[in-house]
Design a protein around this motif. Structure first.
Motif, mmCIF file in Angstrom:
data_model
loop_
_atom_site.group_PDB
_atom_site.id
_atom_site.type_symbol
_atom_site.label_atom_id
_atom_site.label_comp_id
_atom_site.label_asym_id
_atom_site.label_seq_id
_atom_site.Cartn_x
_atom_site.Cartn_y
_atom_site.Cartn_z
ATOM 1 N N GLN A 167 -6.404 0.994 -1.766
ATOM 2 C CA GLN A 167 -5.530 1.704 -0.627
ATOM 3 C C GLN A 167 -5.941 3.203 -0.238
ATOM 4 O O GLN A 167 -6.108 3.346 1.059
ATOM 5 C CB GLN A 167 -4.098 1.554 -1.205
ATOM 6 N N GLU B 51 -6.931 4.235 3.504
ATOM 7 C CA GLU B 51 -5.966 5.348 4.178
ATOM 8 C C GLU B 51 -6.867 6.399 4.787
ATOM 9 O O GLU B 51 -6.560 6.783 5.774
ATOM 10 C CB GLU B 51 -4.961 5.874 3.201
ATOM 11 N N THR C 250 -7.564 -4.504 5.983
ATOM 12 C CA THR C 250 -6.290 -3.787 6.321
ATOM 13 C C THR C 250 -5.214 -4.898 6.470
ATOM 14 O O THR C 250 -3.899 -4.908 6.238
ATOM 15 C CB THR C 250 -6.474 -3.038 7.453
ATOM 16 N N GLY D 115 -1.842 -5.672 4.417
ATOM 17 C CA GLY D 115 -0.401 -5.580 4.929
ATOM 18 C C GLY D 115 -0.176 -4.017 4.760
ATOM 19 O O GLY D 115 -0.988 -3.316 4.653
ATOM 20 N N GLN D 116 1.227 -3.988 5.501
ATOM 21 C CA GLN D 116 1.723 -2.666 5.629
ATOM 22 C C GLN D 116 1.897 -2.069 4.291
ATOM 23 O O GLN D 116 2.749 -2.582 3.276
ATOM 24 C CB GLN D 116 2.950 -2.626 6.111
ATOM 25 N N SER E 142 6.355 1.729 9.635
ATOM 26 C CA SER E 142 5.873 0.593 10.464
ATOM 27 C C SER E 142 5.307 1.030 11.663
ATOM 28 O O SER E 142 4.316 0.802 12.213
ATOM 29 C CB SER E 142 7.057 -0.310 10.815
ATOM 30 N N TRP F 200 1.872 2.326 10.747
ATOM 31 C CA TRP F 200 0.883 1.310 10.420
ATOM 32 C C TRP F 200 0.520 0.476 11.704
ATOM 33 O O TRP F 200 -0.774 0.475 11.870
ATOM 34 C CB TRP F 200 1.481 0.381 9.420
ATOM 35 N N HIS F 201 1.285 0.428 12.556
ATOM 36 C CA HIS F 201 1.128 -0.344 13.592
ATOM 37 C C HIS F 201 0.103 0.469 14.609
ATOM 38 O O HIS F 201 -0.985 0.049 15.175
ATOM 39 C CB HIS F 201 2.347 -0.619 14.688
ATOM 40 N N SER G 175 -2.036 2.539 13.504
ATOM 41 C CA SER G 175 -3.473 2.732 12.924
ATOM 42 C C SER G 175 -4.167 1.117 13.343
ATOM 43 O O SER G 175 -5.265 1.318 13.568
ATOM 44 C CB SER G 175 -3.285 2.435 11.274
ATOM 45 N N ARG H 221 -0.440 -7.379 14.757
ATOM 46 C CA ARG H 221 -1.428 -8.241 13.918
ATOM 47 C C ARG H 221 -2.181 -9.079 14.646
ATOM 48 O O ARG H 221 -3.247 -9.511 14.463
ATOM 49 C CB ARG H 221 -0.598 -8.613 12.629
#
Length: 690
Positions: free
Chosen positions: A571, A575, A598, A602-603, A609, A612-613, A615, A658
């Motif tokens: 992770q 990151e 990735t 998952g998140q 959210s 993460w979205h 990214s 996704r």
């Protein structure tokens, strides 16, 4: 106000203030550190007087001359602070330029900037001058010059000729203060500049404010623009010189001629294709040939050209010098400072401020000699004969002086040193400089502060660290290999190299057979670089692991890890890669591996959210525009359709990020990364997470 009275007033003003206040301690240092001495720094330049005279004479004797020396020796400082002023005193129009991306065009531009400084640059300098001179705007020009001539050294350090900081060339009136032009020559220059406008009626008895008003007039700006148009509209360097001979020289009959200096000529090799050098030298040859054919013309002014470059590039230009004569006869080799020259460069600025150095100690060596001993590389030299043959890079001497000054001014004994109550002794130096590394530590920290943010500083320190070996020595690396090693896009890596070399002076690039090599500018920087890197790693652990994350990403691509069994990227690595994605140089398959892992992970917990979205979307966009290493087509077969989908997706709040990323990664199914992505998608769609 008479000349004698204003000189007396200047003297009383100086001595009526505390010396340390007149110096402007917080603003000006008498040492330049790693910066070159400029045209306004002649009062601070010590140790090179004989070489300055020799080089000025050499340049006048050669139609084309070459100045060469290793990096850090002080070529630019010698030119700007000694040679150009000497040539100006002898009546030469001296133009100083750098090659940049278009040497010939920049030489034309430099002619305008150096020969015809903008009127607003002149008025800005005069405005600063009027704020300091007794009598202000009402002071006559002759009295202003007399006042400046009577100033003490510390006020000259503070004022630096009143030149505007942003001026690319020293204003004409500042050259009068420097002593390289007479006041009458400056007034003649202004009258010649306004030849196509109204007569200015200038005289040495005119008030300073009246000169500023005339230079600020719209007619003067129009005349300056007219002259600039005449020079910049020329199609070649030859035509520029011819226009100067026809239009400007007749207005300045006392001029000796035109001398063009192209400093840091190695930029021709580091920034331009090989054909540029041949083009430039052909233009120079044509100019000199055309000029030689005019040497019988009445009023003719000869043109001399000099180029200055690092010795590492001298071998590259040497074969091309044959048409101009014998290379040995047209080349001036500049060496490092001798022991005596280094003593002058180190001691004279402080002695001019009133700080005396302690005389000889028990072993016969004084404080200055012991200070210079700290700069000597470890070798077997010892004794008087070795000291006499010792040489010192000018930059290192100046760095040492700047460090001592910055520490000395904060010491309680500083005022007593200025007042002459005591001398600067060896114990003072060892207190200020326990180790020579402290000098380079301060220099490195000050340079890094000039970078825009922590990421840029991290990039710089990481690059410098790669130029060191595990044993603490210089690691000389081929430039192409170094760029490939950095976790940056190639254009960013190249820009960083150029900045560290040309502006920050932390590295040097040398042209050798087989390519261009990069090394750190001095081995004493190695330990400070490693300490800075450790500090930055503690401050930003995510950025610290980025190189390892990139390495691991490429290892995973070659590995046969089953994504159903384990996620091969941690992770922390994900990151780091996602945070700095926009700055990384990743190929298409590496992007696909990162996307696969990735999606598989998952998140992460604790990550919003939206973040993460964002990214995943950024990763999808990178992949959409990536190209396979071995083909000229996008890695995506439906790249254009995906681009349109991305544009639409930006306007839909509940878009399935996704799904979009999955479509991106599935475009090419012929490699291991593609199969891993399909396995990851099976997990995502089937909910069969382990």
């Amino acid at each position: 106000m008479s000349q004698s009275s204003i000189a007396e007033r200047a003297s009383s003003d100086v001595h009526g203030r505390a010396v340390h206040e007149s110096i402007g301690i917080s603003e000006r240092s008498p040492y330049m550190a790693a910066h070159s001495f400029g045209g306004a720094d002649v009062d601070l330049f010590f140790g090179r007087d004989a070489q300055g005279v020799a080089l000025a004479r050499f340049m006048q004797d050669q139609r084309l001359s070459i100045l060469t020396a290793p990096s850090g020796i002080g070529k630019t400082s010698l030119i700007q602070a000694r040679v150009v002023p000497l040539l100006e005193r002898q009546g030469w129009l001296t133009v100083l330029a750098r090659p940049g991306d278009d040497p010939l065009q920049l030489m034309q531009q430099a002619m305008v900037e150096h020969l015809l400084p903008k009127p607003e640059i002149e008025t800005a300098a005069i405005q600063r001058l009027a704020a300091e001179v007794p009598g202000g705007d009402e002071t006559s020009l002759a009295d202003v010059v007399a006042w400046y001539d009577a100033l003490e050294f510390h006020d000259r350090v503070r004022f630096r000729f009143f030149a505007p900081p942003a001026a690319s060339a020293l204003p004409i009136f500042c050259r009068v203060l420097r002593g390289t032009m007479t006041l009458e020559e400056a007034l003649e220059h202004y009258e010649a500049l306004s030849k196509r406008g109204p007569f200015l009626g200038l005289s040495p008895h005119m008030p300073l404010g009246a000169l500023r008003d005339r230079l600020e007039a719209a007619s003067m700006a129009a005349a300056w623009a007219d002259w600039c148009g005449l020079l910049t509209s020329a199609g070649s360097l030859i035509e520029v010189v011819q226009r100067l001979e026809q239009s400007w020289f007749p207005l300045r009959p006392g001029l000796a001629g035109l001398l063009l200096i192209v400093d840091q000529f190695e930029e021709v090799f580091t920034r331009l294709p090989p054909s540029w050098l041949d083009h430039f030298l052909a233009e120079v040859s044509e100019l000199l040939d055309a000029d030689a054919s005019s040497d019988q013309r009445p009023g003719y002014k000869p043109v001399q050209i000099m180029v200055s470059l690092r010795k590492e590039f001298f071998a590259d230009i040497l074969p091309r010098l044959e048409p101009f004569g014998t290379a040995e006869q047209m080349t001036f080799f500049l060496g490092a400072l001798t022991q005596q020259q280094a003593r002058e460069a180190l001691a004279s600025p402080l002695e001019k401020l009133g700080i005396r150095f302690d005389p000889a100690l028990e072993d016969g060596r004084d404080t200055l000699d012991r200070m210079l001993d700290q700069m000597r590389e470890d070798d077997d030299e010892s004794g008087e004969s070795a000291a006499a043959s010792r040489h010192f890079p000018a930059m290192v001497v100046s760095l040492l002086g700047a460090h001592v000054w910055s520490r000395l001014r904060d010491m309680p004994v500083f005022q007593s040193l200025l007042d002459g109550e005591r001398s600067f002794v060896w114990d003072d130096f060892t207190t200020l400089v326990p180790k020579l590394e402290n000098v380079f530590e301060e220099f490195l920290a000050s340079v890094l502060e000039r970078l825009p943010d922590d990421d840029a500083r991290f990039d710089a320190v990481e690059l410098l660290d790669r130029l060191t070996t595990s044993g603490g020595y210089r690691n000389i690396i081929l430039e192409e290999d170094l760029i490939d090693q950095l976790p940056l896009r190639q254009e960013e890596a190249k820009a960083l190299l150029a900045r560290l070399d040309q502006n920050l002076r932390l590295i040097r690039r040398e042209s050798r057979r087989g390519g261009r090599y990069v090394e750190i500018v001095h081995e004493r920087l190695i330990a400070p670089v490693r300490r800075q890197r450790a500090q930055l790693q503690r401050q930003n652990p995510v950025r610290a692991i980025l190189p390892h994350a990139v390495d691991q990403l490429y290892l995973v691509r070659e590995d046969d890890v089953d994504p159903l069994q384990a996620n091969p990227l941690s992770q922390d690595y994900r990151e780091a890669l996602l945070r700095y994605l926009g700055r990384l140089q990743l190929d298409a398959l590496a992007l696909k591996v990162l996307l696969a892992n990735t999606l598989l992970a998952g998140q992460p917990r604790g990550v919003p959210s939206e973040r993460w979205h964002a990214s995943v979307r950024a990763l999808a966009k990178e992949l959409a525009h990536a190209r396979a290493d071995d083909m000229e087509r996008p890695i995506l077969r439906e790249g254009e359709a995906l681009d349109r989908a991305l544009d639409i997706a930006g306007t839909v709040e509940d878009f399935d990020w996704r799904w979009l990323a999955t479509r991106s990664a599935l475009a090419d199914v012929s490699d291991q990364a593609g199969r891993r992505v399909r396995r990851a998608i099976a997990i995502e769609l089937g909910g069969a997470r382990r």
